[in-house]
Motif scaffolding. Structure first.
Motif, mmCIF file in Angstrom:
data_model
loop_
_atom_site.group_PDB
_atom_site.id
_atom_site.type_symbol
_atom_site.label_atom_id
_atom_site.label_comp_id
_atom_site.label_asym_id
_atom_site.label_seq_id
_atom_site.Cartn_x
_atom_site.Cartn_y
_atom_site.Cartn_z
ATOM 1 N N GLY A 1 0.799 -1.228 0.000
ATOM 2 C CA GLY A 1 0.000 0.000 0.000
ATOM 3 C C GLY A 1 0.826 1.269 0.000
ATOM 4 O O GLY A 1 0.282 2.371 -0.194
ATOM 5 N N ASP A 2 2.136 1.132 0.187
ATOM 6 C CA ASP A 2 3.010 2.309 0.132
ATOM 7 C C ASP A 2 3.345 2.698 -1.305
ATOM 8 O O ASP A 2 3.951 3.754 -1.530
ATOM 9 N N SER A 3 2.994 1.863 -2.255
ATOM 10 C CA SER A 3 3.245 2.184 -3.667
ATOM 11 C C SER A 3 2.453 3.430 -4.044
ATOM 12 O O SER A 3 1.213 3.445 -3.989
ATOM 13 N N ALA A 4 3.163 4.486 -4.405
ATOM 14 C CA ALA A 4 2.554 5.785 -4.685
ATOM 15 C C ALA A 4 3.648 6.721 -5.170
ATOM 16 O O ALA A 4 4.826 6.349 -5.224
ATOM 17 N N VAL A 5 3.268 7.940 -5.508
ATOM 18 C CA VAL A 5 4.249 8.990 -5.784
ATOM 19 C C VAL A 5 4.425 9.815 -4.519
ATOM 20 O O VAL A 5 3.435 10.209 -3.886
ATOM 21 N N TYR A 6 5.672 10.060 -4.142
ATOM 22 C CA TYR A 6 5.987 10.820 -2.943
ATOM 23 C C TYR A 6 6.620 12.154 -3.347
ATOM 24 O O TYR A 6 7.568 12.196 -4.125
ATOM 25 N N PHE A 7 6.061 13.223 -2.782
ATOM 26 C CA PHE A 7 6.590 14.561 -3.022
ATOM 27 C C PHE A 7 7.175 15.112 -1.725
ATOM 28 O O PHE A 7 6.539 15.033 -0.667
ATOM 29 N N CYS A 8 8.357 15.680 -1.798
ATOM 30 C CA CYS A 8 8.820 16.477 -0.671
ATOM 31 C C CYS A 8 8.490 17.940 -0.960
ATOM 32 O O CYS A 8 8.337 18.335 -2.122
ATOM 33 N N ALA A 9 8.321 18.702 0.101
ATOM 34 C CA ALA A 9 7.951 20.103 -0.029
ATOM 35 C C ALA A 9 8.630 20.899 1.073
ATOM 36 O O ALA A 9 8.967 20.356 2.134
ATOM 37 N N ALA A 10 8.822 22.190 0.823
ATOM 38 C CA ALA A 10 9.495 23.044 1.790
ATOM 39 C C ALA A 10 8.840 24.409 1.819
ATOM 40 O O ALA A 10 8.260 24.848 0.822
ATOM 41 N N SER A 11 8.947 25.066 2.968
ATOM 42 C CA SER A 11 8.398 26.413 3.079
ATOM 43 C C SER A 11 9.135 27.180 4.162
ATOM 44 O O SER A 11 9.879 26.595 4.968
ATOM 45 N N SER A 12 8.895 28.486 4.166
ATOM 46 C CA SER A 12 9.307 29.324 5.281
ATOM 47 C C SER A 12 8.067 29.553 6.122
ATOM 48 O O SER A 12 6.987 29.783 5.580
ATOM 49 N N ARG A 13 8.218 29.486 7.418
ATOM 50 C CA ARG A 13 7.055 29.607 8.297
ATOM 51 C C ARG A 13 6.474 31.016 8.273
ATOM 52 O O ARG A 13 7.138 31.963 7.949
ATOM 53 N N GLY A 14 5.206 31.061 8.618
ATOM 54 C CA GLY A 14 4.549 32.348 8.720
ATOM 55 C C GLY A 14 3.777 32.683 7.473
ATOM 56 O O GLY A 14 4.146 32.299 6.376
ATOM 57 N N GLY A 15 2.655 33.367 7.673
ATOM 58 C CA GLY A 15 1.893 33.834 6.535
ATOM 59 C C GLY A 15 1.263 32.716 5.750
ATOM 60 O O GLY A 15 0.725 31.774 6.311
ATOM 61 N N ALA A 16 1.339 32.812 4.436
ATOM 62 C CA ALA A 16 0.578 31.928 3.563
ATOM 63 C C ALA A 16 1.196 30.559 3.383
ATOM 64 O O ALA A 16 0.612 29.729 2.697
ATOM 65 N N GLN A 17 2.347 30.272 3.972
ATOM 66 C CA GLN A 17 2.973 28.954 3.847
ATOM 67 C C GLN A 17 2.947 28.460 2.396
ATOM 68 O O GLN A 17 2.338 27.431 2.084
ATOM 69 N N LYS A 18 3.581 29.168 1.528
ATOM 70 C CA LYS A 18 3.634 28.741 0.134
ATOM 71 C C LYS A 18 4.625 27.597 0.024
ATOM 72 O O LYS A 18 5.831 27.776 0.150
ATOM 73 N N LEU A 19 4.087 26.404 -0.225
ATOM 74 C CA LEU A 19 4.934 25.231 -0.324
ATOM 75 C C LEU A 19 5.576 25.145 -1.695
ATOM 76 O O LEU A 19 4.917 25.368 -2.717
ATOM 77 N N VAL A 20 6.872 24.791 -1.699
ATOM 78 C CA VAL A 20 7.599 24.522 -2.930
ATOM 79 C C VAL A 20 7.835 23.022 -2.974
ATOM 80 O O VAL A 20 8.401 22.451 -2.034
ATOM 81 N N GLY B 1 9.069 19.259 -4.746
ATOM 82 C CA GLY B 1 9.973 18.570 -5.648
ATOM 83 C C GLY B 1 9.193 17.888 -6.762
ATOM 84 O O GLY B 1 7.963 17.958 -6.823
ATOM 85 N N GLN B 2 9.929 17.223 -7.655
ATOM 86 C CA GLN B 2 9.310 16.638 -8.845
ATOM 87 C C GLN B 2 8.562 15.349 -8.549
ATOM 88 O O GLN B 2 7.766 14.887 -9.360
ATOM 89 N N GLY B 3 8.830 14.747 -7.401
ATOM 90 C CA GLY B 3 8.171 13.498 -7.038
ATOM 91 C C GLY B 3 9.018 12.276 -7.352
ATOM 92 O O GLY B 3 9.824 12.274 -8.292
ATOM 93 N N THR B 4 8.838 11.228 -6.541
ATOM 94 C CA THR B 4 9.465 9.928 -6.760
ATOM 95 C C THR B 4 8.380 8.865 -6.715
ATOM 96 O O THR B 4 7.613 8.798 -5.741
ATOM 97 N N ARG B 5 8.318 8.057 -7.764
ATOM 98 C CA ARG B 5 7.324 6.978 -7.797
ATOM 99 C C ARG B 5 7.914 5.757 -7.113
ATOM 100 O O ARG B 5 8.908 5.189 -7.582
ATOM 101 N N LEU B 6 7.315 5.359 -6.000
ATOM 102 C CA LEU B 6 7.760 4.199 -5.232
ATOM 103 C C LEU B 6 6.892 3.005 -5.564
ATOM 104 O O LEU B 6 5.657 3.099 -5.507
ATOM 105 N N THR B 7 7.540 1.907 -5.921
ATOM 106 C CA THR B 7 6.831 0.655 -6.186
ATOM 107 C C THR B 7 7.321 -0.389 -5.216
ATOM 108 O O THR B 7 8.533 -0.643 -5.125
ATOM 109 N N ILE B 8 6.399 -0.985 -4.472
ATOM 110 C CA ILE B 8 6.740 -2.044 -3.522
ATOM 111 C C ILE B 8 6.364 -3.381 -4.161
ATOM 112 O O ILE B 8 5.194 -3.615 -4.485
ATOM 113 N N ASN B 9 7.351 -4.215 -4.344
ATOM 114 C CA ASN B 9 7.142 -5.507 -4.989
ATOM 115 C C ASN B 9 6.923 -6.607 -3.964
ATOM 116 O O ASN B 9 7.653 -6.694 -2.983
ATOM 117 N N PRO B 10 5.930 -7.464 -4.188
ATOM 118 C CA PRO B 10 5.658 -8.546 -3.225
ATOM 119 C C PRO B 10 6.760 -9.594 -3.223
ATOM 120 O O PRO B 10 7.528 -9.700 -4.170
#
Lengths: 113, 114
Positions: A83-102, A104-113
């Protein structure tokens, strides 16, 4: 000018093993970091976050590590489950105000049985 | 727990036509955002709002406008759609920062400009 980078577009891991997803950032003003998980045809969902005053945060099977000197963070998932198979995005922001998240491009994780 | 909904979920439109996407929230959150997701780029901020009638540009705002006349609704308009605006659009909401959970995202709108 990609301020947040995920250099691995995809990752394949065997069920039960550890998954490690990596993220690098360039902006020294970022002080809050988050990981999101995304399934197809759904919006991203929040997974775990870390403040710049910490170097580790755990939540069950998920641990995020932050290395401020290297401007690098990683997400560890152990043990990995199908169930962890998905695309994972990391994001970053500076605190305060509108918290505009920046994001990354994403990593597709595939867990094989 | 659909605290945020986007409409339509899918749309195909012709080049040069105006298009409006709607985001509706029931959480009474102050902040609302529009992002687009494209392969190789992740999610990029188009516009955001920090209150009724208060909006500002994100990193990819050219060709887009927004309006927020009520707390619960945030509209994204493509004045004259182009093929480069074919994308998946996500709306998100957040409270004041410091809550730790970041954004709550909608399910997305897949827009195709032909």
């Amino acid at each position: 000018d990609q301020q947040v980078k995920q250099n691995s577009p995809s990752l394949s891991v065997q069920e039960g093993r550890i998954s490690i997803l990596n993220c690098d950032y360039t902006n020294s003003m970022f002080d809050y970091f988050l990981w999101y998980k995304k399934y197809p045809a759904e919006g991203p969902t929040f997974l775990i976050s870390i403040s710049s005053i910490k170097d580790k945060n755990e939540d069950g099977r998920f641990t995020v590590f932050l290395n401020k000197s290297a401007k690098h963070l990683s997400l560890h998932i152990v043990p990995s489950q199908p169930g962890d198979s998905a695309v994972y995005f990391c994001a970053a922001s500076s605190r305060g105000g509108a918290q505009k998240l920046v994001f990354g491009q994403g990593t597709r994780l595939t867990i094989n049985p | 727990d659909a605290g945020i909904t986007q409409s339509p979920r899918h749309k195909v439109t012709e080049t040069g036509t105006p298009v409006t996407l709607r985001c509706h929230q029931t959480e009474n959150h102050r902040y609302m955002y529009w992002y687009r997701q494209d392969p190789g780029h992740g999610l990029r901020l188009i516009h955001y709002s920090y209150g009724v009638k208060d909006t500002d540009k994100g990193e990819v705002s050219d060709g887009y406008s927004v309006s927020r006349s009520k707390t619960e609704d945030f509209l994204l308009t493509l004045e004259s759609a182009t093929s480069s605006q074919t994308s998946v659009y996500f709306c998100a909401i957040s409270e004041e920062t410091g809550a730790g959970g970041g954004y709550t995202f909608g399910s997305g709108t897949r827009l195709t400009v032909v």
